[in-house]
Design a protein around this motif. Structure first.
Motif: not given
Length: 323
Positions: A18-36
């Motif tokens: 994600m640091e190397r390429d700004e086009n990389v992003f994450l999607m999923g259930e509960d992957i923010r505060e919960m960290g998946s």
């Protein structure tokens, strides 16, 4: 070099990409505060609040959004809470992502990673403990990888995100918290499609990954005491499979055992075994053997461990083949 669990290795790889390429992003259930569910994405939303996206319980819609984003130049990584739930996005993977390059005559690519935990070991029943890799073997246009160690998890994740094809990335929940030394950096990227010879030997070639690989490692002292020299290979990539490495080993040892956690019926090992039987026919001293789970849904709690190949069944089969 630092000691990391597979969770930490995956988290590090995601952060670096994600640091190397700004086009990389994450999607999923509960992957923010919960960290998946298992903590793989812990802390990443604090760095990129707009690139770590919580999604509703609508896997099919989310997966197709990722496919669309990939077609427009993004590199989404979609976390499936449990690999078992990949059935909910089967159309997005098999009928959409895998066919885009072919249907466009090579004009567009679909660089999306679908990742999630598979396998037994948590005692969480028939809907959460399956090994799903064989479900996708008949779909051209996909790549599929399965790391067994934190180091390979790190290197394969980076390779998968950079690949211009859709990649299925199956982790094993029973190995998530097993520590190992991890060397980071560009030179540690593991090429997709390359197996690893974990131990050289002369009597029998054994191909196994993830939890099965760990069980065979535990058996090595017993088998060596019995005078059996094993060549142990971790495929790392299931699709495309590294036939060259396995064929070279089989021509040396004359025997091949393939051990996989999923149901033996219709398992990906059957296809590999058939092909090796054809290409190495003159070198084989006996038929290729396969071990897999019983053809039954996985029961709840510790009973699930009776379904999959055990250390005893693996050792018994190896001794029979060499004898």
């Amino acid at each position: 070099m630092a000691e990391m669990t597979m969770i930490q290795a995956l988290n590090t790889a995601l952060k670096e990409e994600m640091e190397r390429d700004e086009n990389v992003f994450l999607m999923g259930e509960d992957i923010r505060e919960m960290g998946s569910t298992f903590g793989v994405t812990t802390g990443l939303y604090k760095i990129w609040p707009d690139r770590v996206i919580n999604t509703p319980l609508a896997e099919a819609g989310t997966a197709n959004m990722c496919v669309g984003a990939a077609l427009y130049g993004k590199r989404p990584v979609f976390e499936i809470m449990f690999a078992d739930f990949s059935t909910l996005i089967y159309d997005a993977i098999v009928n959409q992502a895998s066919k885009m390059r072919y249907m466009s005559h090579g004009k567009v690519c679909c660089p999306v990673v679908f990742r999630g935990p598979q396998g037994a070991g948590g005692g969480i029943g028939a809907h959460h403990s399956q090994t799903v890799d064989s479900w996708f073997m008949n779909a051209p246009g996909l790549k599929m990888v399965e790391p067994s160690t934190p180091q390979d998890a790190y290197g394969l994740m980076k390779a998968s995100i950079r690949d211009n094809n859709p990649v299925l990335f199956w982790e094993h929940k029973a190995l998530y918290r097993v520590p190992g030394d991890v060397q980071t950096g560009e030179d540690q990227i593991v090429p997709i499609g390359k197996a690893k010879v974990c131990k050289e030997g002369t009597d029998i070639t054994v191909v196994a990954g993830q939890l099965m690989l760990m069980r065979i490692f535990k058996l090595l002292p017993e088998l060596e005491k019995a005078g059996i020299s094993i060549e142990l290979i971790d495929p790392r990539t299931i699709k495309p499979f590294d036939y060259e490495t396995v064929e070279a080993s089989v021509r040396k040892t004359g025997r091949l055992l393939m051990v996989a956690e999923g149901c033996r019926e219709g398992n990906w090992t059957a296809d590999i075994a058939s092909n090796i039987g054809e290409t190495c026919y003159n070198a084989l001293k006996g038929p290729v053997r396969r071990l897999g789970a019983i053809d039954s849904p996985i029961p709840y709690a510790t009973a699930e461990l009776f379904m999959i190949p055990s250390e005893d069944s693996i050792a018994k089969t190896i001794k029979e083949m060499v004898k």
